[in-house]
Design an enzyme around this catalytic site. Structure first.
Site, PDB file in Angstrom:
ATOM      1  N   ASP A  35     -41.428  47.667   6.359  1.00 15.42           N
ATOM      2  CA  ASP A  35     -41.508  49.131   6.452  1.00 15.42           C
ATOM      3  C   ASP A  35     -42.517  49.555   7.514  1.00 15.42           C
ATOM      4  OD1 ASP A  35     -39.661  49.250   4.489  1.00 15.42           O
ATOM      5  OD2 ASP A  35     -41.075  49.688   2.864  1.00 15.42           O
ATOM      6  N   LEU A  81      -2.331  39.167   2.739  1.00 15.37           N
ATOM      7  CA  LEU A  81      -2.183  37.742   2.455  1.00 15.37           C
ATOM      8  C   LEU A  81      -1.218  37.528   1.296  1.00 15.37           C
ATOM      9  CD1 LEU A  81      -5.913  36.560   2.531  1.00 15.37           C
ATOM     10  CD2 LEU A  81      -4.154  36.038   4.217  1.00 15.37           C
ATOM     11  N   GLU A 112     -12.275  29.587   2.412  1.00 17.39           N
ATOM     12  CA  GLU A 112     -13.369  30.567   2.347  1.00 17.39           C
ATOM     13  C   GLU A 112     -13.283  31.308   1.024  1.00 17.39           C
ATOM     14  OE1 GLU A 112     -12.639  33.400   5.437  1.00 17.39           O
ATOM     15  OE2 GLU A 112     -12.572  31.843   6.964  1.00 17.39           O
ATOM     16  N   LYS A 114     -12.869  34.435  -1.179  1.00 14.94           N
ATOM     17  CA  LYS A 114     -12.200  35.718  -0.973  1.00 14.94           C
ATOM     18  C   LYS A 114     -13.119  36.807  -1.520  1.00 14.94           C
ATOM     19  CE  LYS A 114      -7.690  37.903  -1.628  1.00 14.94           C
ATOM     20  NZ  LYS A 114      -8.161  39.243  -1.833  1.00 14.94           N
ATOM     21  N   ASP A 116     -14.211  40.285  -2.771  1.00 10.58           N
ATOM     22  CA  ASP A 116     -13.499  41.381  -3.422  1.00 10.58           C
ATOM     23  C   ASP A 116     -14.127  42.701  -2.997  1.00 10.58           C
ATOM     24  OD1 ASP A 116     -11.654  42.590  -4.961  1.00 10.58           O
ATOM     25  OD2 ASP A 116     -12.527  42.054  -6.889  1.00 10.58           O
ATOM     26  N   TYR A 223     -14.889  37.535   8.919  1.00 13.28           N
ATOM     27  CA  TYR A 223     -14.187  36.249   8.843  1.00 13.28           C
ATOM     28  C   TYR A 223     -13.090  36.122   9.875  1.00 13.28           C
ATOM     29  CZ  TYR A 223     -11.704  39.494   5.754  1.00 13.28           C
ATOM     30  OH  TYR A 223     -11.103  40.598   5.232  1.00 13.28           O
ATOM     31  N   LYS A 314      -5.647  32.747  -6.046  1.00 13.17           N
ATOM     32  CA  LYS A 314      -6.334  33.638  -6.991  1.00 13.17           C
ATOM     33  C   LYS A 314      -6.861  32.820  -8.155  1.00 13.17           C
ATOM     34  CE  LYS A 314      -5.702  37.758  -5.212  1.00 13.17           C
ATOM     35  NZ  LYS A 314      -5.233  38.916  -5.885  1.00 13.17           N
ATOM     36  N   CYS A 408      -0.869  57.701 -41.222  1.00  9.51           N
ATOM     37  CA  CYS A 408      -1.773  57.903 -40.094  1.00  9.51           C
ATOM     38  C   CYS A 408      -3.219  57.739 -40.564  1.00  9.51           C
ATOM     39  CB  CYS A 408      -1.560  59.297 -39.513  1.00  9.51           C
ATOM     40  SG  CYS A 408      -2.785  59.730 -38.269  1.00  9.51           S
ATOM     41  N   CYS A 411      -5.028  61.357 -40.545  1.00  7.33           N
ATOM     42  CA  CYS A 411      -4.670  62.539 -41.342  1.00  7.33           C
ATOM     43  C   CYS A 411      -3.880  62.191 -42.595  1.00  7.33           C
ATOM     44  CB  CYS A 411      -3.879  63.523 -40.495  1.00  7.33           C
ATOM     45  SG  CYS A 411      -2.210  62.963 -40.137  1.00  7.33           S
ATOM     46  N   CYS A 426       2.870  59.680 -35.512  1.00  8.54           N
ATOM     47  CA  CYS A 426       2.416  60.582 -36.556  1.00  8.54           C
ATOM     48  C   CYS A 426       2.996  61.944 -36.202  1.00  8.54           C
ATOM     49  CB  CYS A 426       0.887  60.649 -36.570  1.00  8.54           C
ATOM     50  SG  CYS A 426       0.265  62.018 -37.548  1.00  8.54           S
ATOM     51  N   CYS A 431      -2.700  66.938 -37.056  1.00  5.90           N
ATOM     52  CA  CYS A 431      -3.474  65.697 -37.180  1.00  5.90           C
ATOM     53  C   CYS A 431      -4.697  65.760 -36.255  1.00  5.90           C
ATOM     54  CB  CYS A 431      -2.586  64.517 -36.804  1.00  5.90           C
ATOM     55  SG  CYS A 431      -3.502  62.990 -36.606  1.00  5.90           S
TER      56      CYS A 431
HETATM   57  S1  IVH Z   1      -8.304  36.740   6.050  1.00 10.56           S
HETATM   58  C1  IVH Z   1      -4.497  37.861   8.329  1.00 10.56           C
HETATM   59  N1  IVH Z   1     -10.431  36.030   4.656  1.00 10.56           N
HETATM   60  O1  IVH Z   1      -8.207  39.886   1.191  1.00 10.56           O
HETATM   61  C2  IVH Z   1      -5.478  37.434   7.312  1.00 10.56           C
HETATM   62  N2  IVH Z   1      -9.271  37.989   4.010  1.00 10.56           N
HETATM   63  O2  IVH Z   1      -5.601  39.968  -0.062  1.00 10.56           O
HETATM   64  C3  IVH Z   1      -6.546  38.420   7.146  1.00 10.56           C
HETATM   65  N3  IVH Z   1     -10.262  39.159   2.110  1.00 10.56           N
HETATM   66  O3  IVH Z   1      -6.797  42.154   3.438  1.00 10.56           O
HETATM   67  C4  IVH Z   1      -7.358  38.207   5.967  1.00 10.56           C
HETATM   68  N4  IVH Z   1     -11.959  37.793   1.828  1.00 10.56           N
HETATM   69  O4  IVH Z   1      -9.317  42.316   3.006  1.00 10.56           O
HETATM   70  C5  IVH Z   1      -9.428  36.914   4.804  1.00 10.56           C
HETATM   71  N5  IVH Z   1     -12.348  35.315   3.554  1.00 10.56           N
HETATM   72  C6  IVH Z   1     -11.357  36.193   3.698  1.00 10.56           C
HETATM   73  C7  IVH Z   1     -11.230  37.318   2.842  1.00 10.56           C
HETATM   74  C8  IVH Z   1     -10.154  38.177   3.039  1.00 10.56           C
HETATM   75  C9  IVH Z   1     -11.361  38.899   1.395  1.00 10.56           C
HETATM   76  C10 IVH Z   1      -9.367  40.301   1.872  1.00 10.56           C
HETATM   77  C11 IVH Z   1      -8.882  40.989   3.106  1.00 10.56           C
HETATM   78  C12 IVH Z   1      -7.370  40.960   3.014  1.00 10.56           C
HETATM   79  C13 IVH Z   1      -7.155  40.737   1.564  1.00 10.56           C
HETATM   80  C14 IVH Z   1      -5.816  40.119   1.293  1.00 10.56           C
END
Ligand code: IVH
Length: 685
Positions: A35, A81, A112, A114, A116, A223, A314, A408, A411, A426, A431
């Site tokens: 800071d 994807l 990698e 994924k 969220d 990514y 997934k 129910c 009531c 019901c 009620c």
């Molecule tokens: S690659 C053409 N890498 O997941 C491929 N996507 O379900 C482009 N996402 O729209 C995506 N982590 O928003 C890629 N390590 C990762 C990711 C990733 C999250 C998301 C991304 C994509 C969605 C598809």
């Protein structure tokens, strides 16, 4: 050292420490020291305004835009994807890739996590961050640069590649800790909490106030490198090299990616992270698997939606076993009775669950789920938890099959199941459970729009007998409301008795008073007559003009109304034939609720509102608002709504199935707002 040199040094230091903190999670200095650097820079820049540049860390938070986000076209579409939900499906993906490449050896992939979050595209020109956009529909997204700039994991300038022109793609996310903090704050302030970190990230990124966005603590990972120009960009041949390069440029790359040869190594990676993902400070819902060699990717190509060289594995929905303590039933506004499970609390997918859906009585019978059973429950992402089934081997010997109660629970009226339906009902019009749901509907935003009269307050009013029908709402006083108390569980687990209080009471009473002058269709819709939705309520309002005329209308007269079919006509007639309902209408009239069409249908435009002088065009269908509501919202803030797009139009609000107006806007360079951006615009003001 000259001021210019010190300023340059401070910026370098600050970026270095931002990187340590926001990307590597390994700070080298205390927050207070950081800071102090920032304060010194702010002071020097104030003394030497000519030395201020757009990429200075003091310039992350810029001005807000009142008109929402402009729509921008991506240089190339942002694809989605394909998903694999099991190891078999992952194997099938590998087979397809190997066939596509004619490969005998195991294919090398990069796995990698994924993330969220919300996907974004970042554009750097001459090493400077010039644009940040959301994915949108993949072809066009929203320009959210001002908000992206506040995310301190994202460099405003690429230090190691100052000349670069490039686009990188990645994900903006809400760290779990920041998410918990923000939700605790919102709970404390009595504001609605976010359902999950992804929603919080999406909502924050679309907020129109960058200063607020800056306080939220969003982070990001990249990514993908989409486009590069510039002499200092080395040519890369593999995805792993791309990730290394992005990392070297000090862009935030999630560090746990791994090169995997063949499907067995991929499966091992997926299993490992299914077990470890809870240790991360962000939500991950799977693993993204990408062919490593860029030449192979080009060979495989893409379908119109997804690349053939990548797949999202997934993680399986998390399952737990717990005791099913009881099966209870809930009664909805229409009297539909739905069973749900009361569980011994158990942590599944990061949250404690104590209730789960059981769909309907047939489903319970088919799976033979009984009270007292040990059951498997599952929760995938932000989906409502559900009971998968009982563990028969652990069933107590004295258990008996579950049966829908005969009466129910609220009531005592007998429950019925109409021929051929799965739902029990019901049928008692008074009620209390139905009354509760009915009142929630009556007060809801799309009906009488009484803000503050939500689920919790309605429950109290009904339980205490303060409200026995909709008209009773109009007899409530500030004093009655202020003195209501309700137990409230705080985020630290303590239960306290919270008093509704004078301030809240005054607000709700003002809202109730305001609702007396609502347009007639809102009243008609609010009554909750079966089959009468918002659209039908408007049609009835326009056709009959007053509640008295509607009440007197025969089935034939109703049926002659355009858009009103026999089922609806019958339903309206039946409703008005019921003496209780006639009394209700009379009492609402006595309480001053408007019972005829307004002479001046819409609320007066607010002169000097934040949208004064701005003109909007609506096209397509919005999911959460009717056109009239959207118009009302704009006019309330001083804006004007017109029917056709011109260069003077401030923005076009584009809903689903929009037609030529959206195209015209694009052709004329008029900004377009999607529904979320529009909601943010009219809400923030
Ligand atoms: S690659 C053409 N890498 O997941 C491929 N996507 O379900 C482009 N996402 O729209 C995506 N982590 O928003 C890629 N390590 C990762 C990711 C990733 C999250 C998301 C991304 C994509 C969605 C598809």
């Amino acid at each position: 050292m000259t001021p210019a040199e010190r300023i340059a040094e401070l910026r370098r230091l600050i970026r270095h420490h931002e990187e340590r903190y926001y990307i590597l999670n390994e700070p080298e200095i205390a927050d207070a020291e950081f800071d102090a650097l920032m304060r010194e820079l702010v002071r020097l820049e104030a003394e030497h305004p000519d030395l201020v540049t757009a990429d200075s860390p003091t310039r992350r938070v810029g001005g807000r835009s009142a008109a929402g986000f402009a729509s921008v076209e991506h240089a190339e579409p942002m694809l989605s994807l394909d998903n694999a939900y099991s190891e078999e499906e992952l194997g099938a993906f590998d087979d397809r890739v190997r066939r596509g490449l004619g490969a005998d050896e195991p294919v090398v992939y990069v796995a990698e996590l994924k993330i969220d979050g919300v996907s974004i595209a970042l554009t750097y020109e001459d090493g400077l961050l010039v644009r940040g956009a959301t994915r949108g529909d993949g072809v066009r997204g929203e320009d959210v640069t001002a908000n992206i700039r506040t995310i301190r994991a994202i460099p405003l300038r690429l230090v190691d590649n100052p000349g670069a022109h490039l686009e990188v793609r990645g994900e903006v996310y809400f760290p779990r800790k920041a998410f918990q903090r923000i939700n605790a704050q919102r709970e404390e302030a009595g504001e609605p909490t976010f359902a999950n970190p992804r929603n919080a990230a999406a909502g924050t990124l679309r907020n129109l106030d960058p200063a607020l966005v800056a306080t939220r603590g969003l982070r990001a990972f990249v990514y993908q490198l989409v486009r590069t120009e510039g002499e200092e960009t080395p040519v890369v041949h593999s995805h792993a090299d791309t990730l290394d390069l992005l990392h070297r440029w000090k862009l935030p790359v999630e560090p746990h990616w791994r090169r995997c040869a063949g499907v067995d190594e991929l499966v091992a990676f997926c299993r490992e992270w299914d077990g470890r993902r809870r240790t991360l400070d962000f939500d991950t819902d799977g693993v993204v698997i990408k062919v490593d060699r860029l030449a192979d990717r080009r060979l495989l190509g893409a379908t119109s939606k997804c690349p053939r060289w990548a797949i999202a594995f997934k993680f399986p929905a998390e399952q737990k076993t717990t005791r099913l303590m009881a099966i209870e039933v809930d009664v909805g506004r229409t009297g539909a009775v739905t069973p749900f499970a009361v569980l011994e609390p158990v942590v599944v997918a990061g949250s404690t669950i104590s209730m789960a859906t059981l769909h309907n009585a047939d489903d319970i019978a088919r799976k033979d789920i009984r009270e007292g059973d040990w059951v498997v429950v599952e929760k995938a992402g932000d989906v409502i938890p559900r009971v998968v089934g009982p563990i028969a081997s652990r069933r107590p010997p004295d258990s008996v099959p579950w049966r829908m109660p005969a009466v129910c629970p609220r009531c005592g009226a007998a429950l019925h199941r109409p021929e051929g339906e799965v739902v029990w009902r019901c049928e008692n019009t008074s009620c209390p459970a139905k009354l509760r749901r009915g009142l929630e509907h009556f007060a809801s935003r799309s009906a009488m729009n009484i803000e503050g009269l939500g689920e919790a307050l309605v429950a109290q009013l009904v339980d205490r007998g303060l409200v026995r029908d909709y008209a009773d709402i109009y007899t409530l006083t500030e004093e009655t409301l202020a003195n209501l108390t309700s137990p409230s569980v705080r985020s630290d687990g303590r239960t306290i008795d919270r008093r509704f209080g004078e301030k809240n009471a005054a607000k709700v009473v003002a809202e109730i008073n305001r609702s007396r002058t609502n347009e007639l269709w809102r009243v008609i819709y609010g009554l909750g007559i079966r089959h009468v939705g918002e659209r039908a309520a408007r049609v009835l309002q326009d056709a009959f003009g007053s509640m008295a005329a509607l009440r007197a209308a025969s089935v034939d007269a109703l049926q002659e109304t355009p858009e009103i079919g026999p089922v609806l006509a019958e339903s309206v007639r039946n409703w008005f034939d019921e003496p209780r309902n006639q009394q209700l209408i009379e009492r609402l009239g006595v309480e001053g609720v408007r019972m005829d069409v307004l002479a001046e249908p819409r609320a007066a435009r607010r002169e000097g509102g934040p949208l004064t002088g701005r003109t909007y065009v609506l096209t397509g269908t919005l999911a959460s608002l009717t056109r009239a509501q959207a118009t009302e919202a704009i006019e309330r803030l001083g804006g004007t709504v017109t029917g056709s797009v011109s260069r003077k139009t401030s923005a076009v609000i584009v809903g689903a199935d929009a037609g030529t107006k959206a195209e015209k806007a694009r052709a004329l360079g008029v900004p377009t707002l999607d529904e979320a951006a529009f909601l943010a615009l009219v809400k923030v003001q």
